[in-house]
Scaffold this motif. Structure first.
Motif, PDB file in Angstrom:
ATOM      1  N   VAL A 176       0.835  -1.197   0.000  1.00 33.77           N
ATOM      2  CA  VAL A 176       0.000   0.000   0.000  1.00 33.77           C
ATOM      3  C   VAL A 176       0.874   1.252   0.000  1.00 33.77           C
ATOM      4  CG1 VAL A 176      -0.163   0.154   2.523  1.00 33.77           C
ATOM      5  CG2 VAL A 176      -1.989   1.097   1.095  1.00 33.77           C
ATOM      6  N   LEU A 177       0.432   2.274  -0.726  1.00 32.18           N
ATOM      7  CA  LEU A 177       1.187   3.523  -0.798  1.00 32.18           C
ATOM      8  C   LEU A 177       1.242   4.198   0.566  1.00 32.18           C
ATOM      9  CD1 LEU A 177      -0.190   5.054  -4.128  1.00 32.18           C
ATOM     10  CD2 LEU A 177       2.003   3.908  -3.762  1.00 32.18           C
ATOM     11  N   PRO A 178       2.354   4.887   0.878  1.00 31.81           N
ATOM     12  CA  PRO A 178       2.478   5.540   2.183  1.00 31.81           C
ATOM     13  C   PRO A 178       1.736   6.862   2.291  1.00 31.81           C
ATOM     14  CG  PRO A 178       4.462   5.902   0.904  1.00 31.81           C
ATOM     15  CD  PRO A 178       3.609   4.963   0.094  1.00 31.81           C
ATOM     16  N   ALA A 179       1.280   7.419   1.160  1.00 32.66           N
ATOM     17  CA  ALA A 179       0.573   8.697   1.192  1.00 32.66           C
ATOM     18  C   ALA A 179      -0.447   8.751   0.059  1.00 32.66           C
ATOM     19  CB  ALA A 179       1.545   9.863   1.073  1.00 32.66           C
ATOM     20  N   TRP A 180      -1.570   9.420   0.346  1.00 26.26           N
ATOM     21  CA  TRP A 180      -2.649   9.566  -0.627  1.00 26.26           C
ATOM     22  C   TRP A 180      -3.217  10.976  -0.523  1.00 26.26           C
ATOM     23  CZ3 TRP A 180      -4.203   5.300  -3.605  1.00 26.26           C
ATOM     24  CH2 TRP A 180      -3.670   4.056  -3.218  1.00 26.26           C
ATOM     25  N   PRO A 181      -3.880  11.458  -1.570  1.00 24.54           N
ATOM     26  CA  PRO A 181      -4.637  12.697  -1.399  1.00 24.54           C
ATOM     27  C   PRO A 181      -5.726  12.472  -0.357  1.00 24.54           C
ATOM     28  CG  PRO A 181      -5.174  11.653  -3.496  1.00 24.54           C
ATOM     29  CD  PRO A 181      -4.005  10.901  -2.925  1.00 24.54           C
ATOM     30  N   ALA A 182      -6.101  13.521   0.347  1.00 23.81           N
ATOM     31  CA  ALA A 182      -7.072  13.334   1.429  1.00 23.81           C
ATOM     32  C   ALA A 182      -7.942  14.561   1.609  1.00 23.81           C
ATOM     33  CB  ALA A 182      -6.353  13.021   2.739  1.00 23.81           C
ATOM     34  N   MET A 183      -9.183  14.314   2.037  1.00 24.14           N
ATOM     35  CA  MET A 183     -10.069  15.370   2.501  1.00 24.14           C
ATOM     36  C   MET A 183      -9.823  15.532   3.991  1.00 24.14           C
ATOM     37  SD  MET A 183     -14.227  15.766   2.183  1.00 24.14           S
ATOM     38  CE  MET A 183     -14.636  14.292   3.166  1.00 24.14           C
ATOM     39  N   ILE A 184      -9.442  16.728   4.401  1.00 32.87           N
ATOM     40  CA  ILE A 184      -9.143  17.022   5.799  1.00 32.87           C
ATOM     41  C   ILE A 184     -10.282  17.869   6.357  1.00 32.87           C
ATOM     42  CG2 ILE A 184      -7.493  18.010   7.410  1.00 32.87           C
ATOM     43  CD1 ILE A 184      -6.381  15.683   5.754  1.00 32.87           C
ATOM     44  N   ALA A 185     -10.952  17.375   7.394  1.00 32.15           N
ATOM     45  CA  ALA A 185     -12.066  18.091   8.004  1.00 32.15           C
ATOM     46  C   ALA A 185     -11.673  18.533   9.403  1.00 32.15           C
ATOM     47  CB  ALA A 185     -13.304  17.204   8.061  1.00 32.15           C
ATOM     48  N   ALA A 186     -11.796  19.824   9.669  1.00 30.26           N
ATOM     49  CA  ALA A 186     -11.423  20.359  10.974  1.00 30.26           C
ATOM     50  C   ALA A 186     -12.511  20.057  12.001  1.00 30.26           C
ATOM     51  CB  ALA A 186     -11.204  21.867  10.879  1.00 30.26           C
ATOM     52  N   VAL A 187     -12.100  19.494  13.120  1.00 27.55           N
ATOM     53  CA  VAL A 187     -12.990  19.287  14.264  1.00 27.55           C
ATOM     54  C   VAL A 187     -12.781  20.468  15.205  1.00 27.55           C
ATOM     55  CG1 VAL A 187     -13.545  17.792  16.215  1.00 27.55           C
ATOM     56  CG2 VAL A 187     -12.834  16.786  14.033  1.00 27.55           C
ATOM     57  N   THR A 188     -13.844  21.174  15.550  1.00 27.19           N
ATOM     58  CA  THR A 188     -13.722  22.392  16.352  1.00 27.19           C
ATOM     59  C   THR A 188     -14.629  22.354  17.570  1.00 27.19           C
ATOM     60  OG1 THR A 188     -15.377  23.513  14.963  1.00 27.19           O
ATOM     61  CG2 THR A 188     -13.057  23.823  14.381  1.00 27.19           C
ATOM     62  N   ASP A 189     -14.267  23.163  18.564  1.00 29.76           N
ATOM     63  CA  ASP A 189     -15.114  23.312  19.743  1.00 29.76           C
ATOM     64  C   ASP A 189     -16.105  24.446  19.513  1.00 29.76           C
ATOM     65  OD1 ASP A 189     -13.686  25.688  20.098  1.00 29.76           O
ATOM     66  OD2 ASP A 189     -12.475  24.916  21.750  1.00 29.76           O
ATOM     67  N   LEU A 190     -16.848  24.809  20.543  1.00 29.73           N
ATOM     68  CA  LEU A 190     -17.888  25.827  20.387  1.00 29.73           C
ATOM     69  C   LEU A 190     -17.313  27.207  20.070  1.00 29.73           C
ATOM     70  CD1 LEU A 190     -20.318  24.854  23.298  1.00 29.73           C
ATOM     71  CD2 LEU A 190     -20.576  24.387  20.851  1.00 29.73           C
ATOM     72  N   GLU A 191     -16.045  27.425  20.410  1.00 29.60           N
ATOM     73  CA  GLU A 191     -15.404  28.716  20.120  1.00 29.60           C
ATOM     74  C   GLU A 191     -14.716  28.725  18.757  1.00 29.60           C
ATOM     75  OE1 GLU A 191     -15.060  27.271  23.352  1.00 29.60           O
ATOM     76  OE2 GLU A 191     -16.813  28.540  23.736  1.00 29.60           O
ATOM     77  N   GLY A 192     -14.749  27.599  18.044  1.00 27.70           N
ATOM     78  CA  GLY A 192     -14.126  27.526  16.736  1.00 27.70           C
ATOM     79  C   GLY A 192     -12.672  27.109  16.758  1.00 27.70           C
ATOM     80  N   THR A 193     -12.145  26.720  17.914  1.00 26.86           N
ATOM     81  CA  THR A 193     -10.765  26.259  18.009  1.00 26.86           C
ATOM     82  C   THR A 193     -10.650  24.838  17.469  1.00 26.86           C
ATOM     83  OG1 THR A 193     -10.382  27.617  19.973  1.00 26.86           O
ATOM     84  CG2 THR A 193      -8.843  25.803  19.579  1.00 26.86           C
ATOM     85  N   VAL A 194      -9.648  24.603  16.631  1.00 25.05           N
ATOM     86  CA  VAL A 194      -9.441  23.269  16.071  1.00 25.05           C
ATOM     87  C   VAL A 194      -8.894  22.354  17.161  1.00 25.05           C
ATOM     88  CG1 VAL A 194      -8.185  21.897  14.374  1.00 25.05           C
ATOM     89  CG2 VAL A 194      -9.064  24.147  13.748  1.00 25.05           C
ATOM     90  N   THR A 195      -9.619  21.288  17.470  1.00 28.41           N
ATOM     91  CA  THR A 195      -9.191  20.313  18.474  1.00 28.41           C
ATOM     92  C   THR A 195      -8.779  18.981  17.851  1.00 28.41           C
ATOM     93  OG1 THR A 195     -11.429  19.440  18.815  1.00 28.41           O
ATOM     94  CG2 THR A 195     -10.775  21.352  20.134  1.00 28.41           C
ATOM     95  N   TRP A 201      -9.020   9.462   3.100  1.00 28.19           N
ATOM     96  CA  TRP A 201      -8.044   9.279   2.016  1.00 28.19           C
ATOM     97  C   TRP A 201      -8.768   8.947   0.717  1.00 28.19           C
ATOM     98  CZ3 TRP A 201      -6.635   8.010   7.030  1.00 28.19           C
ATOM     99  CH2 TRP A 201      -5.430   8.569   7.484  1.00 28.19           C
ATOM    100  N   LEU A 202      -8.291   9.528  -0.378  1.00 26.99           N
ATOM    101  CA  LEU A 202      -8.972   9.445  -1.666  1.00 26.99           C
ATOM    102  C   LEU A 202      -8.122   8.713  -2.699  1.00 26.99           C
ATOM    103  CD1 LEU A 202     -10.213  13.152  -1.854  1.00 26.99           C
ATOM    104  CD2 LEU A 202     -11.419  11.182  -0.871  1.00 26.99           C
ATOM    105  N   ALA A 203      -8.810   8.137  -3.675  1.00 25.79           N
ATOM    106  CA  ALA A 203      -8.120   7.555  -4.825  1.00 25.79           C
ATOM    107  C   ALA A 203      -7.319   8.647  -5.540  1.00 25.79           C
ATOM    108  CB  ALA A 203      -9.132   6.929  -5.777  1.00 25.79           C
ATOM    109  N   LEU A 204      -6.315   8.246  -6.271  1.00 25.03           N
ATOM    110  CA  LEU A 204      -5.413   9.219  -6.892  1.00 25.03           C
ATOM    111  C   LEU A 204      -6.109  10.125  -7.893  1.00 25.03           C
ATOM    112  CD1 LEU A 204      -2.258   6.951  -7.411  1.00 25.03           C
ATOM    113  CD2 LEU A 204      -2.735   8.567  -5.551  1.00 25.03           C
TER     114      LEU A 204
END
Length: 348
Positions: A176-195, A201-204
């Motif tokens: 398996v390849l060590p890296a792939w394109p990916a959709m990164i979704a930020a998880v945030t708290d109520l104040e908008g801070t990324v936690t 991971w997506l197909a090439l």
């Protein structure tokens, strides 16, 4: 340090059930496994810890896997998460206390400098999010379009990483390849801070998810938080999956939306100030039913109304792809309060 950690990990594995009862007390034993929601002791069944060596000798005691996020590790990881340990020394000291072993005297040597942010921490999640690019005209947009999700207004929580590292599991092909394109979704708290962040991971070519064993994984602090689209308000939508919530936004683009990422985390989301009614897009399984019940119980104590939303098929993205926007909206119209349908629905 590595040898000490290995020795302690083996000692913990010999007492795996006792470790789980102490640090994952909201779970339960089923056969040779301990089942719980996640490493933070959330009720559920997503994470499973092997309590004894498998009959064929391939599965070691003390190893765990989170089926929702794809993360895995040993009992030292469980202890570190349960006690919010900031360093390996803190984790090892806690393990020694559990095992009733003496704590060695502190070393007089200065601690080694750590230039790299520890994997899985909120700091590492923020670095990954900061390294991501806009999703517009990216493979993320290509992937979402293949899921019939094309209206991406209000999706600032999403980013595109062209080469996101993938940690193979024992279920992956060795090549398996060590890296792939990916959709990164930020998880945030109520104040908008990324936690934390959630990675898909997506197909090439972006046509589908990557051909790996676990194409979705989360990292960071997730409990109580979520992936947020749009603004918080009096009426909001919540559910487990990112694609489920983006599907609802195709016909309700102005409604604030929260993706909890799993049933256990959905049940634990923190309620924004001013929220009066929360529509919950539940998955049609026992975990989804449990999340809805927990949310309803929590919300009732604060005067927030919980209204379930039911898809025709297994989830709302399946509905969107099978039936189109108009029929999806029509299905939602009779489940929404009349005033909300009038305000938020754009078709149907």
């Amino acid at each position: 340090m590595a040898s000490i950690a290995s020795d302690l990990s083996l000692a913990l594995a010999d007492n795996a059930e006792a470790v789980c009862r102490r640090y994952l007390s909201k779970g339960r034993k089923e056969g040779r496994y301990w089942l719980v929601g996640d490493v933070h002791n959330t009720p559920g069944r997503s994470l499973y810890v092997r309590l004894s060596v498998s009959p064929d000798g391939r599965g070691a005691a003390g190893k765990w896997t989170d089926a929702q996020s794809g993360d895995h590790g040993d009992l030292l990881d469980i202890i570190a998460a349960a006690r919010n340990c900031r360093t390996m020394r803190e984790t090892l000291d806690e393990a020694r206390r559990f095992l009733s072993m003496p704590t060695p005297p502190p070393t007089e040597d200065p601690p080694a400098r750590r230039d790299k942010t520890p994997a899985g921490t909120p700091e590492a999640a923020r670095r990954l999010r900061a390294a991501s690019k806009s999703i517009f005209r990216s493979l993320v947009a290509t992937y979402l379009a293949s899921r019939h999700i094309t209206d991406l207004a209000g999706c600032e929580a999403l980013g595109h990483h062209p080469h996101c590292w993938y940690r193979p599991s024992e279920d992956d092909d060795p090549a398996v390849l060590p890296a792939w394109p990916a959709m990164i979704a930020a998880v945030t708290d109520l104040e908008g801070t990324v936690t934390g962040v959630h990675r898909t991971w997506l197909a090439l070519d972006g046509s589908d998810k990557a051909p790996v064993a676990y194409p979705r994984r989360a990292m960071g602090h997730l409990l109580g938080h979520g992936v947020r689209f749009g603004r918080s308000g009096r009426v909001m939508l919540a559910g487990e999956g990112i694609e489920t919530m983006l599907s609802l936004r195709q016909v309700m683009p102005t409604a604030g939306t929260i993706a909890g990422l799993s049933a256990a985390h959905l049940a634990a989301i923190l309620f924004p100030a001013g929220l009066q009614r929360l529509y919950v897009a539940r998955d049609d399984d026992p975990a989804g039913a449990g999340a809805l019940a927990t949310l309803t119980e929590r919300a009732s104590a604060t005067g927030i109304e919980i209204v379930p939303l039911e898809p025709k098929l297994d989830d709302f993205n399946s509905d969107l792809r099978a039936f189109g926007r108009d029929r999806l909206a029509a299905n939602l119209r009779y489940q929404l309060r009349a005033e909300d349908a009038e305000l938020y629905l754009t078709t149907g």
